[in-house]
Design a protein around this motif. Structure first.
Motif, PDB file in Angstrom:
ATOM      1  N   LYS A  14       0.831  -1.205   0.000  1.00 50.45           N
ATOM      2  CA  LYS A  14       0.000   0.000   0.000  1.00 50.45           C
ATOM      3  C   LYS A  14       0.868   1.259   0.000  1.00 50.45           C
ATOM      4  O   LYS A  14       0.570   2.222  -0.709  1.00 50.45           O
ATOM      5  CB  LYS A  14      -0.944  -0.003   1.203  1.00 50.45           C
ATOM      6  N   ALA A  15       1.933   1.229   0.790  1.00 44.13           N
ATOM      7  CA  ALA A  15       2.838   2.387   0.849  1.00 44.13           C
ATOM      8  C   ALA A  15       3.524   2.601  -0.493  1.00 44.13           C
ATOM      9  O   ALA A  15       3.653   3.743  -0.963  1.00 44.13           O
ATOM     10  CB  ALA A  15       3.865   2.198   1.960  1.00 44.13           C
ATOM     11  N   LEU A  16       3.972   1.511  -1.116  1.00 43.64           N
ATOM     12  CA  LEU A  16       4.609   1.621  -2.438  1.00 43.64           C
ATOM     13  C   LEU A  16       3.634   2.200  -3.459  1.00 43.64           C
ATOM     14  O   LEU A  16       3.975   3.126  -4.209  1.00 43.64           O
ATOM     15  CB  LEU A  16       5.081   0.246  -2.924  1.00 43.64           C
ATOM     16  N   ILE A  17       2.427   1.652  -3.488  1.00 43.15           N
ATOM     17  CA  ILE A  17       1.418   2.113  -4.450  1.00 43.15           C
ATOM     18  C   ILE A  17       1.083   3.573  -4.217  1.00 43.15           C
ATOM     19  O   ILE A  17       0.978   4.357  -5.169  1.00 43.15           O
ATOM     20  CB  ILE A  17       0.160   1.226  -4.377  1.00 43.15           C
ATOM     21  N   GLU A  18       0.929   3.946  -2.953  1.00 42.76           N
ATOM     22  CA  GLU A  18       0.601   5.334  -2.632  1.00 42.76           C
ATOM     23  C   GLU A  18       1.687   6.281  -3.134  1.00 42.76           C
ATOM     24  O   GLU A  18       1.392   7.298  -3.773  1.00 42.76           O
ATOM     25  CB  GLU A  18       0.419   5.487  -1.116  1.00 42.76           C
ATOM     26  N   ARG A  19       2.939   5.948  -2.886  1.00 45.59           N
ATOM     27  CA  ARG A  19       4.047   6.816  -3.319  1.00 45.59           C
ATOM     28  C   ARG A  19       4.163   6.832  -4.844  1.00 45.59           C
ATOM     29  O   ARG A  19       4.388   7.891  -5.441  1.00 45.59           O
ATOM     30  CB  ARG A  19       5.365   6.360  -2.678  1.00 45.59           C
ATOM     31  N   ILE A  20       3.984   5.682  -5.477  1.00 42.56           N
ATOM     32  CA  ILE A  20       4.006   5.622  -6.946  1.00 42.56           C
ATOM     33  C   ILE A  20       2.923   6.523  -7.517  1.00 42.56           C
ATOM     34  O   ILE A  20       3.159   7.269  -8.483  1.00 42.56           O
ATOM     35  CB  ILE A  20       3.843   4.165  -7.450  1.00 42.56           C
ATOM     36  N   ASN A  21       1.738   6.488  -6.918  1.00 50.46           N
ATOM     37  CA  ASN A  21       0.634   7.322  -7.396  1.00 50.46           C
ATOM     38  C   ASN A  21       0.904   8.810  -7.193  1.00 50.46           C
ATOM     39  O   ASN A  21       0.567   9.626  -8.053  1.00 50.46           O
ATOM     40  CB  ASN A  21      -0.675   6.904  -6.720  1.00 50.46           C
ATOM     41  N   VAL A  22       1.524   9.149  -6.062  1.00 55.14           N
ATOM     42  CA  VAL A  22       1.880  10.556  -5.816  1.00 55.14           C
ATOM     43  C   VAL A  22       2.847  11.039  -6.898  1.00 55.14           C
ATOM     44  O   VAL A  22       2.677  12.128  -7.470  1.00 55.14           O
ATOM     45  CB  VAL A  22       2.494  10.729  -4.405  1.00 55.14           C
ATOM     46  N   ARG A  44       8.814   1.185  -8.620  1.00 55.48           N
ATOM     47  CA  ARG A  44       8.148   0.264  -9.548  1.00 55.48           C
ATOM     48  C   ARG A  44       8.806  -1.108  -9.526  1.00 55.48           C
ATOM     49  O   ARG A  44       8.119  -2.129  -9.546  1.00 55.48           O
ATOM     50  CB  ARG A  44       8.163   0.834 -10.971  1.00 55.48           C
ATOM     51  N   GLN A  45      10.135  -1.138  -9.473  1.00 62.61           N
ATOM     52  CA  GLN A  45      10.849  -2.415  -9.416  1.00 62.61           C
ATOM     53  C   GLN A  45      10.539  -3.158  -8.121  1.00 62.61           C
ATOM     54  O   GLN A  45      10.325  -4.371  -8.122  1.00 62.61           O
ATOM     55  CB  GLN A  45      12.364  -2.196  -9.558  1.00 62.61           C
ATOM     56  N   LYS A  46      10.502  -2.426  -7.005  1.00 63.48           N
ATOM     57  CA  LYS A  46      10.160  -3.043  -5.724  1.00 63.48           C
ATOM     58  C   LYS A  46       8.731  -3.593  -5.757  1.00 63.48           C
ATOM     59  O   LYS A  46       8.463  -4.690  -5.265  1.00 63.48           O
ATOM     60  CB  LYS A  46      10.289  -2.032  -4.584  1.00 63.48           C
ATOM     61  N   TYR A  47       7.818  -2.790  -6.332  1.00 61.43           N
ATOM     62  CA  TYR A  47       6.426  -3.223  -6.428  1.00 61.43           C
ATOM     63  C   TYR A  47       6.325  -4.506  -7.254  1.00 61.43           C
ATOM     64  O   TYR A  47       5.666  -5.466  -6.836  1.00 61.43           O
ATOM     65  CB  TYR A  47       5.560  -2.123  -7.058  1.00 61.43           C
ATOM     66  N   LEU A  48       6.966  -4.534  -8.413  1.00 59.81           N
ATOM     67  CA  LEU A  48       6.907  -5.720  -9.260  1.00 59.81           C
ATOM     68  C   LEU A  48       7.512  -6.940  -8.572  1.00 59.81           C
ATOM     69  O   LEU A  48       6.973  -8.048  -8.673  1.00 59.81           O
ATOM     70  CB  LEU A  48       7.623  -5.462 -10.588  1.00 59.81           C
ATOM     71  N   LYS A  49       8.599  -6.745  -7.863  1.00 61.58           N
ATOM     72  CA  LYS A  49       9.231  -7.856  -7.138  1.00 61.58           C
ATOM     73  C   LYS A  49       8.273  -8.420  -6.096  1.00 61.58           C
ATOM     74  O   LYS A  49       8.075  -9.634  -6.002  1.00 61.58           O
ATOM     75  CB  LYS A  49      10.532  -7.399  -6.479  1.00 61.58           C
ATOM     76  N   LYS A  50       7.665  -7.551  -5.303  1.00 62.68           N
ATOM     77  CA  LYS A  50       6.733  -7.995  -4.270  1.00 62.68           C
ATOM     78  C   LYS A  50       5.499  -8.641  -4.892  1.00 62.68           C
ATOM     79  O   LYS A  50       5.003  -9.645  -4.388  1.00 62.68           O
ATOM     80  CB  LYS A  50       6.331  -6.832  -3.370  1.00 62.68           C
ATOM     81  N   PHE A  51       5.003  -8.072  -5.984  1.00 64.93           N
ATOM     82  CA  PHE A  51       3.844  -8.639  -6.666  1.00 64.93           C
ATOM     83  C   PHE A  51       4.150 -10.051  -7.155  1.00 64.93           C
ATOM     84  O   PHE A  51       3.364 -10.973  -6.947  1.00 64.93           O
ATOM     85  CB  PHE A  51       3.432  -7.756  -7.851  1.00 64.93           C
ATOM     86  N   ARG A  52       5.309 -10.224  -7.780  1.00 67.40           N
ATOM     87  CA  ARG A  52       5.693 -11.539  -8.294  1.00 67.40           C
ATOM     88  C   ARG A  52       5.849 -12.552  -7.158  1.00 67.40           C
ATOM     89  O   ARG A  52       5.431 -13.706  -7.281  1.00 67.40           O
ATOM     90  CB  ARG A  52       6.970 -11.442  -9.106  1.00 67.40           C
ATOM     91  N   GLU A  53       6.470 -12.128  -6.060  1.00 71.40           N
ATOM     92  CA  GLU A  53       6.635 -13.020  -4.911  1.00 71.40           C
ATOM     93  C   GLU A  53       5.280 -13.459  -4.369  1.00 71.40           C
ATOM     94  O   GLU A  53       5.067 -14.628  -4.064  1.00 71.40           O
ATOM     95  CB  GLU A  53       7.438 -12.329  -3.802  1.00 71.40           C
ATOM     96  N   SER A  54       4.376 -12.506  -4.248  1.00 74.08           N
ATOM     97  CA  SER A  54       3.040 -12.798  -3.733  1.00 74.08           C
ATOM     98  C   SER A  54       2.285 -13.735  -4.675  1.00 74.08           C
ATOM     99  O   SER A  54       1.658 -14.700  -4.238  1.00 74.08           O
ATOM    100  CB  SER A  54       2.254 -11.493  -3.565  1.00 74.08           C
TER     101      SER A  54
END
Length: 88
Positions: A14-22, A44-54
């Motif tokens: 949520k924090a990553l998405i919020e900052r990306i959106n800002v 974006r790279q951190k988000y994609l990594k976490k998304f893939r792991e999940s």
């Protein structure tokens, strides 16, 4: 413990998405500095990594059954589940 880990991961996402959106909003309205562009790329790279792991974790938990009720989970997934102690 697993629930706590999931909650922490959700909070991070949520924090990553919020900052990306800002940063996306700022990019549209006024543009980004070089530092902000680097930050956005890193986020974006951190988000994609976490998304893939999940996503991988979710797939590894899946059991597939045919219409007759027979389990047809792919052998590769079954092997991963056995290694993690999720099945006999």
């Amino acid at each position: 413990m697993n629930k706590e880990v999931n909650q922490m991961a959700d909070t991070e996402m949520k924090a990553l998405i919020e900052r990306i959106n800002v940063l996306a909003k700022k990019a549209k309205e006024e543009g980004l500095s070089e530092i902000e562009e680097l930050e956005r790329k890193d986020l974006r790279q951190k988000y994609l990594k976490k998304f893939r792991e999940s996503f991988k974790s979710q797939i590894e938990m899946v059991q597939v059954f045919d219409k007759a009720g027979k389990e047809v989970t792919p052998k590769k997934v079954q092997d991963i589940q056995r290694k993690k102690g999720l099945r006999d």
